[in-house]
Design a protein around this motif. Structure first.
Motif, short mmCIF file in Angstrom:
data_model
loop_
_atom_site.label_atom_id
_atom_site.label_comp_id
_atom_site.label_asym_id
_atom_site.label_seq_id
_atom_site.Cartn_x
_atom_site.Cartn_y
_atom_site.Cartn_z
N GLU A 140 0.84 -1.20 0.00
CA GLU A 140 0.00 0.00 0.00
C GLU A 140 0.87 1.25 0.00
O GLU A 140 1.99 1.24 0.53
CB GLU A 140 -0.93 0.02 1.22
CG GLU A 140 -0.21 0.04 2.55
CD GLU A 140 -1.16 0.10 3.73
OE1 GLU A 140 -2.36 0.22 3.50
OE2 GLU A 140 -0.68 0.03 4.88
N LYS A 141 0.35 2.29 -0.63
CA LYS A 141 1.06 3.56 -0.70
C LYS A 141 0.38 4.56 0.23
O LYS A 141 -0.81 4.87 0.09
CB LYS A 141 1.03 4.10 -2.14
CG LYS A 141 1.73 5.43 -2.32
CD LYS A 141 3.23 5.32 -2.07
CE LYS A 141 3.93 6.65 -2.35
NZ LYS A 141 5.38 6.58 -2.07
N ARG A 142 1.14 5.06 1.20
CA ARG A 142 0.58 6.02 2.17
C ARG A 142 1.23 7.38 1.94
O ARG A 142 2.45 7.51 1.96
CB ARG A 142 0.85 5.55 3.60
CG ARG A 142 0.13 4.26 3.97
CD ARG A 142 0.33 3.94 5.43
NE ARG A 142 -0.31 2.68 5.79
CZ ARG A 142 -0.33 2.18 7.03
NH1 ARG A 142 0.26 2.85 8.01
NH2 ARG A 142 -0.93 1.04 7.28
N ALA A 143 0.39 8.38 1.74
CA ALA A 143 0.85 9.77 1.61
C ALA A 143 0.46 10.52 2.88
O ALA A 143 -0.73 10.69 3.18
CB ALA A 143 0.23 10.42 0.38
N VAL A 144 1.41 10.94 3.66
CA VAL A 144 1.15 11.57 4.97
C VAL A 144 1.69 13.00 4.96
O VAL A 144 2.86 13.24 4.59
CB VAL A 144 1.81 10.77 6.11
CG1 VAL A 144 1.53 11.43 7.45
CG2 VAL A 144 1.31 9.34 6.09
N ASN A 145 0.85 13.95 5.32
CA ASN A 145 1.24 15.36 5.47
C ASN A 145 0.64 15.90 6.75
O ASN A 145 -0.39 15.41 7.23
CB ASN A 145 0.76 16.18 4.28
CG ASN A 145 1.60 15.87 3.04
OD1 ASN A 145 2.78 16.14 3.00
ND2 ASN A 145 0.95 15.25 2.03
N VAL A 146 1.27 16.88 7.30
CA VAL A 146 0.83 17.48 8.57
C VAL A 146 0.43 18.95 8.32
O VAL A 146 1.21 19.72 7.74
CB VAL A 146 1.93 17.41 9.64
CG1 VAL A 146 1.46 18.04 10.94
CG2 VAL A 146 2.33 15.95 9.86
#
Length: 521
Positions: free
Chosen positions: A513-519
């Motif tokens: 799975e590809k997870r794109a995380v930004n804050v």
């Protein structure tokens, strides 16, 4: 003169006169006979001369006729040979005429071939000139292409080959996966059908065997008699049977402890006889134990004979029948060996019948597949190889020998029934409740599964779930592509299949799975 003398003289004179007269008459008769004989002889000679003359003339006439006949035959033979010589001369003349015609035709063909050869040489010269011009134009074209693309021909070729190679690998992997999936679907469908039809026709019990036997007593007073003065009776029992007797505070019970079920059974029957008889002392113990051993040997033979009769197996060697009966007192992972062998035999017979094979041969091999677990003497061979050796020794068929030795892949499978025995052994041993698995072995198998998956590049974590029946593999998205996930799942499954021993089957699932995380701040 005396008249008597005178009469005698007269008689003598008369006698002499008679003799002389007789001779004269006889001489005249002889002369006449001689004359007649000479006349007869002359007649015979004349007649013989006439016959000889007649015979000579007949022979001369016959010889003349024979000569005329031989001359006629000779003339015919000469005429026939003359005709044959004439025919042969005619045939030779015809062949000479034909050969002359063929020779003239060959000369004509040789001249024509020379003309054709000259024309071909001229055409080859023209083709060579055109090939030279084509090569020159191709080189000029390649130089123009290299100038336009800023690449050499070798670099362009390598780039094209690399692109085609990657595309072919991707297509091949996809096609391979499709073929494998399709084959698995068909194979699983047919295998499930056969196995379900086989299993649903067989009923078996759960594993309940252990390493102890509880011997119940009518009262605790008998414990003292069994122990004996200073423990001599219990020591005699342990020495004669090889079983440890545990006498504790358990009411009305003695525990018999031994890993060999046959010894425990001998000890149980011997104790039962001793307690019933009431006479318990070392000499009596040895006598009862020996009698119990002989009785148990007869019981083992009876169990073996009853088993082969119930399964419909005929012509089994008596020693193999005894070993089959001995399996009743042996267990493997808590599963009774005789019940396991009977179960495998029934499964093999049903599966062989479903596949159109010989069910009797498969059932015989299924019953004998674990015969190496009950040897009379200890050996360093594995039970599969030892079982094959025993089966061969007692005259079993080569197909049965190979099936016994190959059911744990220790021999090469050479007959169709060999994988059937292996599959039915796995079905009987891997079904729920068939065997007890030691906790340490179970944990070791789970850890081995996870370690094997984590050894591949790009694998982040691996979890064995559902009691080791499924392996979940989590991979890093930036290192493993979707196409690589299929390949990785296939490779892990193949490695598990070749390197590990496990009951049933293990499902391998690769998760990417590809997870794109930004804050947001």
């Amino acid at each position: 003169m005396d008249p008597m003398i005178l009469s005698i003289l007269v008689g003598i004179v008369a006698l002499v006169a008679g003799i002389v007269a007789g001779k004269f008459i006889f001489a005249k008769d002889n002369q006449k006979r001689i004359d007649d004989a000479e006349q007869q002889a002359q007649n015979i000679i004349k007649e013989a001369e006439l016959r000889a003359e007649t015979t000579r003339k007949e022979k001369e006439l016959s010889a003349k006729e024979r000569f005329v006949q031989l001359k006629s035959e000779h003339d015919k033979e000469v005429n026939r040979r003359n005709r044959e010589l004439g025919d042969a001369e005619n045939r030779i003349k015809q062949k000479e005429t034909t050969l002359d015609a063929k020779s003239a035709q060959l000369d004509k063909q040789v001249k024509e071939n020379e003309v054709i050869k000259q024309n071909l040489n001229k055409q080859l010269e023209v083709v060579a000139q055109k090939q030279t011009e084509l090569d020159r134009h191709q080189e000029e074209h390649m130089r123009r292409l290299e100038k336009i693309a800023n690449l050499t021909a070798e670099e362009a070729r390598n780039q094209l080959i690399e692109g085609l190679k990657q595309e072919a690998q991707s297509q091949a992997l996809g096609l391979q996966q499709e073929i494998v999936d399709e084959a698995k679907q068909k194979a699983n469908k047919e295998a499930r059908k056969i196995i379900i039809q086989t299993i649903q026709r067989t009923a078996a019990e759960q594993a309940i065997e252990n390493a102890i036997t509880v011997f119940n007593l009518e009262s605790d007073e008998i414990k003292g008699q069994i122990i004996g003065r200073e423990g001599r009776n219990i020591r005699a029992i342990e020495a004669a049977t090889g079983v440890d007797l545990i006498v504790d505070d358990t009411p009305e019970a003695i525990i018999l402890s031994c890993f060999d079920p046959l010894r425990r059974e001998i000890a149980r029957l011997a104790l039962q006889r001793l307690v019933t008889d009431g006479r318990i002392h070392p000499a009596r113990i040895e006598e009862v134990v020996e009698k119990t051993k002989r009785q148990l040997e007869d019981q083992v033979m009876e169990i073996g004979e009853r088993t082969v009769i119930e399964l419909g197996i005929h012509g089994l060697h008596k020693e193999l029948v005894r070993l089959v009966g001995k399996m009743r007192f042996r267990s493997s992972y808590g599963q009774n060996l005789l019940m396991h062998s009977r179960e495998v035999a029934n499964l093999c017979g049903i599966m062989a019948a479903e596949l159109g094979l010989n069910p009797k041969l498969a059932k015989r091999a299924g019953l004998l597949h674990d015969i190496g677990k009950v040897p009379d003497e200890e050996t360093e061979l594995s039970h599969a190889l030892l079982g094959a050796k025993l089966a061969e020794k007692y005259g079993e068929a080569p197909a049965i020998v190979n099936a016994i030795g190959a059911h744990h892949d220790e021999m090469e499978m050479q007959y169709v029934i060999s994988p059937i025995i292996q599959a039915c052994d796995a079905i009987s041993g891997a079904r729920p409740g068939a065997r007890r698995e030691i906790m340490q072995q179970y944990l070791q198998r789970i850890k081995e599964l996870e370690r094997l998956a984590c050894a591949y590049n790009g694998v982040e974590k691996a979890y064995a779930i559902q009691a080791g029946r499924e392996l979940r593999v989590i991979v890093e998205a930036d290192k493993v592509s979707d196409g690589d996930s299929d390949k990785l799942s296939f490779e892990i499954a193949q490695k598990i299949q070749t390197e590990m021993t496990y009951p049933g089957q293990i499902k391998v699932t690769v998760i990417r799975e590809k997870r794109a995380v930004n804050v947001a701040r």
